[in-house]
Scaffold this motif. Structure first.
Motif, mmCIF file in Angstrom:
data_model
loop_
_atom_site.group_PDB
_atom_site.id
_atom_site.type_symbol
_atom_site.label_atom_id
_atom_site.label_comp_id
_atom_site.label_asym_id
_atom_site.label_seq_id
_atom_site.Cartn_x
_atom_site.Cartn_y
_atom_site.Cartn_z
ATOM 1 N N SER A 126 -4.164 10.702 15.051
ATOM 2 C CA SER A 126 -3.157 11.457 14.294
ATOM 3 C C SER A 126 -2.609 10.604 13.152
ATOM 4 N N GLN A 127 -2.638 11.172 11.967
ATOM 5 C CA GLN A 127 -2.195 10.466 10.767
ATOM 6 C C GLN A 127 -0.679 10.520 10.668
ATOM 7 N N PHE A 128 -0.053 9.387 10.362
ATOM 8 C CA PHE A 128 1.392 9.355 10.196
ATOM 9 C C PHE A 128 1.825 9.046 8.780
ATOM 10 N N ASP A 129 0.895 8.557 7.927
ATOM 11 C CA ASP A 129 1.287 8.223 6.558
ATOM 12 C C ASP A 129 0.047 7.994 5.716
ATOM 13 N N SER A 130 0.220 8.146 4.409
ATOM 14 C CA SER A 130 -0.819 7.779 3.443
ATOM 15 C C SER A 130 -0.160 7.693 2.079
ATOM 16 N N SER A 187 8.883 3.908 15.010
ATOM 17 C CA SER A 187 9.598 4.261 13.786
ATOM 18 C C SER A 187 9.166 5.655 13.355
ATOM 19 N N GLY A 188 10.109 6.576 13.283
ATOM 20 C CA GLY A 188 9.781 7.942 12.869
ATOM 21 C C GLY A 188 8.691 8.536 13.730
ATOM 22 N N PRO A 189 7.558 8.927 13.113
ATOM 23 C CA PRO A 189 6.477 9.544 13.893
ATOM 24 C C PRO A 189 5.652 8.546 14.704
ATOM 25 N N ILE A 190 5.962 7.262 14.575
ATOM 26 C CA ILE A 190 5.218 6.233 15.297
ATOM 27 C C ILE A 190 5.948 5.936 16.603
ATOM 28 N N PRO A 191 5.317 6.232 17.732
ATOM 29 C CA PRO A 191 5.987 6.018 19.019
ATOM 30 C C PRO A 191 6.091 4.535 19.376
ATOM 31 N N PRO A 192 6.922 4.206 20.352
ATOM 32 C CA PRO A 192 7.008 2.821 20.812
ATOM 33 C C PRO A 192 5.655 2.299 21.289
ATOM 34 N N ASN A 193 5.428 1.021 21.047
ATOM 35 C CA ASN A 193 4.219 0.325 21.505
ATOM 36 C C ASN A 193 2.926 0.968 21.020
ATOM 37 N N ALA A 194 2.927 1.481 19.799
ATOM 38 C CA ALA A 194 1.742 2.146 19.252
ATOM 39 C C ALA A 194 0.819 1.153 18.551
ATOM 40 N N GLY A 227 -12.149 -3.701 -2.704
ATOM 41 C CA GLY A 227 -12.629 -3.632 -1.329
ATOM 42 C C GLY A 227 -11.879 -2.608 -0.493
ATOM 43 N N ARG A 228 -12.504 -2.252 0.602
ATOM 44 C CA ARG A 228 -11.891 -1.344 1.585
ATOM 45 C C ARG A 228 -11.900 -2.044 2.933
ATOM 46 N N LEU A 229 -10.777 -1.935 3.636
ATOM 47 C CA LEU A 229 -10.570 -2.652 4.879
ATOM 48 C C LEU A 229 -10.051 -1.711 5.950
ATOM 49 N N LEU A 230 -10.531 -1.892 7.173
ATOM 50 C CA LEU A 230 -9.980 -1.196 8.330
ATOM 51 C C LEU A 230 -9.184 -2.214 9.126
ATOM 52 N N LEU A 231 -7.917 -1.919 9.387
ATOM 53 C CA LEU A 231 -7.054 -2.788 10.181
ATOM 54 C C LEU A 231 -6.700 -2.095 11.480
ATOM 55 N N LEU A 232 -6.796 -2.814 12.573
ATOM 56 C CA LEU A 232 -6.376 -2.336 13.890
ATOM 57 C C LEU A 232 -5.272 -3.284 14.332
ATOM 58 N N ILE A 233 -4.055 -2.772 14.364
ATOM 59 C CA ILE A 233 -2.874 -3.614 14.529
ATOM 60 C C ILE A 233 -2.216 -3.368 15.881
ATOM 61 N N PRO A 234 -2.113 -4.432 16.697
ATOM 62 C CA PRO A 234 -1.404 -4.279 17.972
ATOM 63 C C PRO A 234 0.076 -3.984 17.722
ATOM 64 N N SER A 235 0.697 -3.352 18.680
ATOM 65 C CA SER A 235 2.068 -2.869 18.498
ATOM 66 C C SER A 235 3.061 -3.961 18.114
ATOM 67 N N ALA A 236 2.909 -5.163 18.640
ATOM 68 C CA ALA A 236 3.854 -6.234 18.327
ATOM 69 C C ALA A 236 3.835 -6.615 16.853
ATOM 70 N N LEU A 237 2.719 -6.342 16.169
ATOM 71 C CA LEU A 237 2.609 -6.653 14.745
ATOM 72 C C LEU A 237 2.765 -5.401 13.887
ATOM 73 N N GLY A 238 3.151 -4.294 14.547
ATOM 74 C CA GLY A 238 3.427 -3.038 13.863
ATOM 75 C C GLY A 238 4.902 -2.711 13.983
ATOM 76 N N TYR A 239 5.193 -1.650 14.720
ATOM 77 C CA TYR A 239 6.587 -1.224 14.871
ATOM 78 C C TYR A 239 7.142 -1.521 16.258
ATOM 79 N N GLY A 240 6.381 -2.264 17.063
ATOM 80 C CA GLY A 240 6.884 -2.798 18.319
ATOM 81 C C GLY A 240 7.318 -1.784 19.353
ATOM 82 N N ARG A 241 8.228 -2.231 20.178
ATOM 83 C CA ARG A 241 8.651 -1.433 21.332
ATOM 84 C C ARG A 241 9.574 -0.278 20.986
ATOM 85 N N TYR A 242 10.007 -0.181 19.749
ATOM 86 C CA TYR A 242 10.902 0.910 19.370
ATOM 87 C C TYR A 242 10.220 1.994 18.546
#
Length: 157
Positions: free
Chosen positions: A91-95, A138-145, A121-136
């Protein structure tokens, strides 16, 4: 009467102690446990989507889809990118289009990832939750996403 009041008081204290705080859900695992959960989810995503990715020492996985040319950005470079952000379930949350200093006001996963691709260049990033929006979240992004970003590097200054 005092006995009834005392029993009611005990019931109230007992029942309020049993209520579940919504914050408890996001904090029910330790950061180390969450890192393992995220890494397993990312590895499953990579396997399911037949992606060849490299794991950075930070825990961010990246895949250069299209190599660019020239120098790579540094922490102090200003970059302009087109991006699409999704949850690991697709599910897309932003662009959009975004200009920022690499080490500026962006999530930690972007600070790592933006230095992995050069202009064009074009890059695909897969980011663990701690380096994203963490345990809380943000908006449409759930905790630990776990977050999935496709980033096109437009320019580097």
């Amino acid at each position: 009467m005092k006995k009834i009041m005392w029993i009611c008081g005990l019931l109230i204290v007992g029942l309020t102690a049993c209520t579940k705080n919504s914050d408890d859900d996001a904090n029910s695992v330790t950061p180390a446990q969450q890192a393992i959960i995220d890494d397993n989810a990312i590895q499953a995503y990579i396997k399911a989507n037949n992606i060849t990715a490299t794991k950075d020492e930070s825990g961010v996985y990246y895949s250069v889809i299209t190599p660019g040319t020239g120098a790579y950005p540094t922490a102090t470079s200003t970059v302009n990118v087109n991006y699409k952000g999704q949850l690991i379930n697709g599910s897309q949350f932003d662009s959009g289009n975004f200009s920022t200093v690499v080490n500026g006001n962006v999530i930690a996963g972007w600070k790592v990832g933006l230095t992995k691709i050069n202009k064009g260049g074009r890059l695909l990033l897969l980011i663990p939750s701690a380096l994203g929006y963490g345990r809380y979240g943000s908006g449409p992004i759930p905790p630990n996403a776990v977050l999935v970003f496709t980033i096109d590097m437009i320019s580097i200054n």
